[in-house]
Design a protein around this motif. Structure first.
Motif, PDB file in Angstrom:
ATOM      1  N   UNK A 289       8.809  -6.161  -0.264  1.00 53.85           N
ATOM      2  CA  UNK A 289       7.455  -5.648  -0.519  1.00 53.85           C
ATOM      3  C   UNK A 289       6.643  -5.612   0.778  1.00 53.85           C
ATOM      4  N   UNK A 290       6.732  -6.697   1.545  1.00 51.67           N
ATOM      5  CA  UNK A 290       5.983  -6.777   2.799  1.00 51.67           C
ATOM      6  C   UNK A 290       6.429  -5.701   3.798  1.00 51.67           C
TER       7      UNK A 290
ATOM      8  N   UNK B  88       0.728  -6.718  -9.771  1.00 55.60           N
ATOM      9  CA  UNK B  88       0.330  -6.603  -8.368  1.00 55.60           C
ATOM     10  C   UNK B  88      -0.435  -5.318  -8.059  1.00 55.60           C
ATOM     11  N   UNK B  89      -0.548  -4.445  -9.056  1.00 51.54           N
ATOM     12  CA  UNK B  89      -1.209  -3.150  -8.827  1.00 51.54           C
ATOM     13  C   UNK B  89      -2.639  -3.119  -9.365  1.00 51.54           C
ATOM     14  N   UNK B  90      -3.471  -4.062  -8.905  1.00 52.28           N
ATOM     15  CA  UNK B  90      -4.860  -4.158  -9.376  1.00 52.28           C
ATOM     16  C   UNK B  90      -5.830  -4.182  -8.195  1.00 52.28           C
ATOM     17  N   UNK B  91      -7.135  -4.268  -8.480  1.00 49.59           N
ATOM     18  CA  UNK B  91      -8.147  -4.167  -7.416  1.00 49.59           C
ATOM     19  C   UNK B  91      -9.134  -5.333  -7.436  1.00 49.59           C
ATOM     20  N   UNK B  92      -8.704  -6.520  -7.059  1.00 46.13           N
ATOM     21  CA  UNK B  92      -9.613  -7.670  -7.089  1.00 46.13           C
ATOM     22  C   UNK B  92     -10.558  -7.677  -5.886  1.00 46.13           C
TER      23      UNK B  92
ATOM     24  N   UNK C 212     -14.244   0.971  -0.846  1.00 43.95           N
ATOM     25  CA  UNK C 212     -13.181  -0.019  -0.669  1.00 43.95           C
ATOM     26  C   UNK C 212     -12.066   0.197  -1.692  1.00 43.95           C
ATOM     27  N   UNK C 213     -12.455   0.419  -2.929  1.00 37.15           N
ATOM     28  CA  UNK C 213     -11.454   0.586  -3.982  1.00 37.15           C
ATOM     29  C   UNK C 213     -10.583   1.817  -3.728  1.00 37.15           C
ATOM     30  N   UNK C 214     -11.213   2.943  -3.442  1.00 37.00           N
ATOM     31  CA  UNK C 214     -10.452   4.172  -3.224  1.00 37.00           C
ATOM     32  C   UNK C 214      -9.554   4.075  -2.006  1.00 37.00           C
ATOM     33  N   UNK C 215     -10.090   3.462  -0.969  1.00 38.19           N
ATOM     34  CA  UNK C 215      -9.325   3.281   0.258  1.00 38.19           C
ATOM     35  C   UNK C 215      -8.059   2.456   0.008  1.00 38.19           C
ATOM     36  N   UNK C 216      -8.227   1.297  -0.628  1.00 31.32           N
ATOM     37  CA  UNK C 216      -7.086   0.403  -0.856  1.00 31.32           C
ATOM     38  C   UNK C 216      -6.088   1.019  -1.823  1.00 31.32           C
ATOM     39  N   UNK C 217      -6.606   1.682  -2.842  1.00 30.66           N
ATOM     40  CA  UNK C 217      -5.733   2.312  -3.836  1.00 30.66           C
ATOM     41  C   UNK C 217      -4.859   3.383  -3.188  1.00 30.66           C
ATOM     42  N   UNK C 218      -5.480   4.171  -2.324  1.00 31.42           N
ATOM     43  CA  UNK C 218      -4.733   5.239  -1.655  1.00 31.42           C
ATOM     44  C   UNK C 218      -3.660   4.705  -0.728  1.00 31.42           C
TER      45      UNK C 218
ATOM     46  N   UNK D 185       1.141  -2.009  -4.788  1.00 28.60           N
ATOM     47  CA  UNK D 185       0.987  -3.386  -4.310  1.00 28.60           C
ATOM     48  C   UNK D 185      -0.426  -3.662  -3.813  1.00 28.60           C
ATOM     49  N   UNK D 186      -1.360  -2.876  -4.329  1.00 25.44           N
ATOM     50  CA  UNK D 186      -2.758  -3.005  -3.970  1.00 25.44           C
ATOM     51  C   UNK D 186      -3.267  -4.439  -4.120  1.00 25.44           C
ATOM     52  N   UNK D 187      -2.944  -5.054  -5.249  1.00 29.35           N
ATOM     53  CA  UNK D 187      -3.416  -6.408  -5.533  1.00 29.35           C
ATOM     54  C   UNK D 187      -2.934  -7.408  -4.502  1.00 29.35           C
TER      55      UNK D 187
END
Length: 276
Positions: A75-76, A223-227, A249-255, A260-262
């Motif tokens: 994953x890393x 692991x695919x969430x937005x905390x 921040x949310x859109x940036x990280x999601x993209x 593995x966003x979370x």
DNA sequence: CACCAGGCAAGCC
DNA sequence: GGCTTGCATGGT
């Protein structure tokens, strides 16, 4: 006392990273109050040494709790390909894991966590457990497990206020009501997609996207969430030089981080909050 | 004293 | 739909 290969786990870093509220230092190791038992755990170069108030199935439970069977290396490596900033951060976060904690405990704990600090969250959970949880004697000390559902169902908003929950008391009541009315609520969350689970959780008064994400990340291994909290906003905004409002921040990280966003956000949280 | 903490719902427009 | 504001409590 059992001995477990610790692989690359960074025990202290993970325990005090802010995902677990029931941990303290003790002698040359740590006391962790898990959902059904109290453990004393310490690490050496290659091994973890664990003692527990309940030895039943202990090795399997510890391996699962610290997520030692997940292939973090793979994953890393995937995440590190996204950009040089996250690559460097992952490198510094070597041995970091997402703990697999009890679903019900996370469900309640992260409602308590909102607009609150970790020390005070821990204190409130400790008081809640002391008043309504099962008492455990372990190595000559007394501990209290996180309360069972049925014990919390009896509580009034006033009783919760006495613990210092403030305006969160009514949120806990509404969450508990949902569990009582829908017997298999948490089992259902486990079955459905992360997107649907977020929507389902957020129907509860007092659960928004951040709390729902934490419940799913730490209580359901999603692991695919937005905390995204204040630390994450600050850290991402600083490292990537983007606006710090929630949606940016949310859109940036999601993209960038996708499935593995979370985990990626957790690395950023850990870096911003704990490695400074 | 003000400001903050693993945010949220309600009330505006 | 998005944006602003009030919120319980304890620490700094």
């Amino acid at each position: 006392m059992i001995k477990i290969l610790k692989k690359d786990l960074d025990l202290e870093s993970v325990l005090f990273s802010g995902q677990c509220f029931r941990v303290s230092k003790k002698d040359d190791g740590f006391i962790v109050i898990m959902h059904d038992r109290v453990i004393f755990i310490k690490e050496e170069i290659k091994y973890l040494f664990v003692e527990s108030s309940n030895e039943n199935n202990l090795e399997k439970i510890i391996i699962n709790f610290f997520d030692l069977n997940r292939d973090y290396e793979s994953i890393n490596n995937d995440l590190a390909k996204k950009d040089l900033i996250i690559k460097d951060i992952i490198c510094k976060c070597k041995g970091f894991k997402i703990l697999n904690q009890n679903s019900f405990e996370m469900f309640i704990s992260y409602i308590i966590s909102q607009n609150n600090n970790i020390k005070r969250i821990s204190n409130i959970i400790e008081k809640l457990s002391k008043n309504y949880g099962k008492k455990v004697i372990f190595k000559n000390n007394t501990y209290y497990l996180f309360p069972e559902k049925k014990e919390l169902y009896k509580l009034s908003e006033e009783k919760l206020n006495d613990l210092g929950l403030g305006y969160r008391s009514k949120y806990i009541i509404s969450a508990l009501n949902t569990l009582q009315n829908e017997k298999y609520y948490l089992e259902e969350i486990k079955k459905i997609s992360t997107k649907d689970a977020l929507i389902k959780l957020m129907k509860i008064n007092g659960i928004g996207l951040k709390v729902a994400s934490c419940i799913l990340l730490f209580g359901f291994g999603r692991l695919d969430v937005y905390p995204i909290d204040t630390w994450v906003k600050q850290t991402i905004s600083k490292f990537y030089n983007i606006k710090s409002d929630y949606n940016s921040i949310k859109n940036f990280t999601k993209n960038i981080f996708g499935d593995y966003c979370g985990l990626a956000i957790q690395y950023l949280y850990h870096t911003g909050r704990n490695l400074k």
